[in-house]
Design a protein around this motif. Structure first.
Motif, PDB file in Angstrom:
ATOM      1  N   VAL A 120       0.837  -1.205   0.000  1.00  6.28           N
ATOM      2  CA  VAL A 120       0.000   0.000   0.000  1.00  6.28           C
ATOM      3  C   VAL A 120       0.870   1.252   0.000  1.00  6.28           C
ATOM      4  O   VAL A 120       0.589   2.231  -0.700  1.00  6.28           O
ATOM      5  N   GLY A 121       1.953   1.227   0.776  1.00  4.55           N
ATOM      6  CA  GLY A 121       2.864   2.368   0.826  1.00  4.55           C
ATOM      7  C   GLY A 121       3.487   2.650  -0.530  1.00  4.55           C
ATOM      8  O   GLY A 121       3.581   3.813  -0.957  1.00  4.55           O
ATOM      9  N   ILE A 122       3.907   1.611  -1.223  1.00  6.19           N
ATOM     10  CA  ILE A 122       4.507   1.775  -2.552  1.00  6.19           C
ATOM     11  C   ILE A 122       3.484   2.372  -3.524  1.00  6.19           C
ATOM     12  O   ILE A 122       3.803   3.271  -4.311  1.00  6.19           O
ATOM     13  N   ARG A 159      -1.050  19.205  -6.608  1.00  9.34           N
ATOM     14  CA  ARG A 159       0.382  19.374  -6.337  1.00  9.34           C
ATOM     15  C   ARG A 159       0.677  19.107  -4.860  1.00  9.34           C
ATOM     16  O   ARG A 159       1.676  18.467  -4.522  1.00  9.34           O
ATOM     17  N   ALA A 160      -0.206  19.603  -4.003  1.00 12.89           N
ATOM     18  CA  ALA A 160      -0.023  19.364  -2.562  1.00 12.89           C
ATOM     19  C   ALA A 160      -0.257  17.892  -2.225  1.00 12.89           C
ATOM     20  O   ALA A 160       0.500  17.291  -1.454  1.00 12.89           O
ATOM     21  N   ALA A 161      -1.309  17.319  -2.814  1.00 12.97           N
ATOM     22  CA  ALA A 161      -1.632  15.910  -2.551  1.00 12.97           C
ATOM     23  C   ALA A 161      -0.506  14.993  -3.010  1.00 12.97           C
ATOM     24  O   ALA A 161      -0.276  13.929  -2.420  1.00 12.97           O
ATOM     25  N   SER A 162       0.210  15.412  -4.050  1.00 15.46           N
ATOM     26  CA  SER A 162       1.339  14.623  -4.536  1.00 15.46           C
ATOM     27  C   SER A 162       2.364  14.405  -3.425  1.00 15.46           C
ATOM     28  O   SER A 162       2.823  13.280  -3.193  1.00 15.46           O
ATOM     29  N   LYS A 163       2.710  15.474  -2.725  1.00 11.23           N
ATOM     30  CA  LYS A 163       3.689  15.376  -1.634  1.00 11.23           C
ATOM     31  C   LYS A 163       3.113  14.593  -0.458  1.00 11.23           C
ATOM     32  O   LYS A 163       3.804  13.779   0.170  1.00 11.23           O
ATOM     33  N   ILE A 164       1.837  14.849  -0.150  1.00 13.20           N
ATOM     34  CA  ILE A 164       1.195  14.163   0.976  1.00 13.20           C
ATOM     35  C   ILE A 164       1.155  12.653   0.729  1.00 13.20           C
ATOM     36  O   ILE A 164       1.485  11.856   1.624  1.00 13.20           O
ATOM     37  N   PHE A 165       0.767  12.256  -0.474  1.00 12.28           N
ATOM     38  CA  PHE A 165       0.693  10.829  -0.805  1.00 12.28           C
ATOM     39  C   PHE A 165       2.079  10.193  -0.813  1.00 12.28           C
ATOM     40  O   PHE A 165       2.252   9.064  -0.325  1.00 12.28           O
ATOM     41  N   PHE A 166       3.052  10.899  -1.374  1.00  9.24           N
ATOM     42  CA  PHE A 166       4.398  10.331  -1.465  1.00  9.24           C
ATOM     43  C   PHE A 166       4.980  10.070  -0.072  1.00  9.24           C
ATOM     44  O   PHE A 166       5.438   8.953   0.221  1.00  9.24           O
ATOM     45  N   PHE A 167       4.941  11.091   0.780  1.00  8.33           N
ATOM     46  CA  PHE A 167       5.524  10.927   2.108  1.00  8.33           C
ATOM     47  C   PHE A 167       4.639  10.059   3.012  1.00  8.33           C
ATOM     48  O   PHE A 167       5.133   9.389   3.915  1.00  8.33           O
ATOM     49  N   GLY A 168       3.329  10.070   2.754  1.00  9.74           N
ATOM     50  CA  GLY A 168       2.442   9.162   3.474  1.00  9.74           C
ATOM     51  C   GLY A 168       2.770   7.718   3.142  1.00  9.74           C
ATOM     52  O   GLY A 168       2.819   6.849   4.019  1.00  9.74           O
ATOM     53  N   GLY A 169       3.019   7.453   1.856  1.00  8.38           N
ATOM     54  CA  GLY A 169       3.406   6.102   1.440  1.00  8.38           C
ATOM     55  C   GLY A 169       4.733   5.693   2.038  1.00  8.38           C
ATOM     56  O   GLY A 169       4.909   4.539   2.474  1.00  8.38           O
ATOM     57  N   LEU A 170       5.680   6.640   2.086  1.00  6.84           N
ATOM     58  CA  LEU A 170       6.979   6.354   2.698  1.00  6.84           C
ATOM     59  C   LEU A 170       6.818   6.024   4.179  1.00  6.84           C
ATOM     60  O   LEU A 170       7.462   5.093   4.697  1.00  6.84           O
TER      61      LEU A 170
END
Length: 210
Positions: A120-122, A159-170
């Protein structure tokens, strides 16, 4: 036609896997696990096949058809590649789920408590990477009344959700290595924040424009 090769290959491999494994599976098959990897949901092997493989097939057909009926279908040509990458990523989750269900039902000791959050994170990181490219539409992305009514709000939210999803997945990936006693809290908190934050942000952006 090339864009259909990967999803159809995944579905075809799973159909073959289910057909081969089906006679050897127990009558009751685990289909849901908690964050600690403990099975807490069961179904007959026939229902298990339809609920895991069937959902994947329906999802593929739906996402292949929806762009044709979207009132904003003209926008899809601007993010066609990203759309199919996102589709394949989502289908990839269901592919892994099917494999895990089959492997577990066949008696293999699968560390689902670790594999599930990792996958899910990936996927969240992949979604985050391609989210800024998604144009305004009614079926994929952060679809709120505020993003759908304003192009600038849509772009800034994604654009904001992109960062939120990326770091949330990490964070989800890192949580797989966390102690069991607080892994569930971390995962639930991260998922909630990742999903809810973009919706709140889109509302704030819209209100600022009034």
């Amino acid at each position: 036609m090339k864009k259909h090769v990967l999803p159809l290959t995944m579905i075809g491999l799973l159909v073959l896997a289910w057909v081969i494994a089906f006679p050897k599976l127990p009558e009751q098959v685990p289909i849901h696990w908690n964050v600690n990897g403990e099975a807490d949901g069961f179904a007959s092997k026939l229902n298990a096949m339809f609920s895991t493989l069937g959902i994947m097939v329906i999802l593929y057909i739906s996402m292949s058809f929806l762009p044709k009926v979207d009132p904003r279908k003209a926008n899809y040509k601007f993010f066609s590649k990203s759309y199919h990458i996102i589709l394949n990523a989502i289908l990839g989750v269901f592919f892994v789920i099917n494999i895990l269900v089959l492997a577990n039902a066949a008696g293999y000791d699968v560390p689902i408590g670790s594999i599930g959050p990792l996958v899910v994170g990936i996927i969240f990181m992949i979604l985050g990477n391609y989210m800024p490219q998604v144009r305004s539409n009614f079926f994929i992305g952060i679809r709120t009344p505020w993003t759908l009514s304003n192009e600038e709000v849509w772009k800034k939210t994604h654009r904001a959700a992109s960062k939120i999803f990326f770091f949330g997945g990490l964070a989800m990936i890192l949580a797989t290595f966390a102690p069991v006693y607080w892994k569930e809290t971390v995962l639930i908190s991260v998922i909630a924040l990742t999903v809810v934050a973009p919706y709140i942000y889109s509302y704030v952006l819209f209100k600022r424009r009034l």
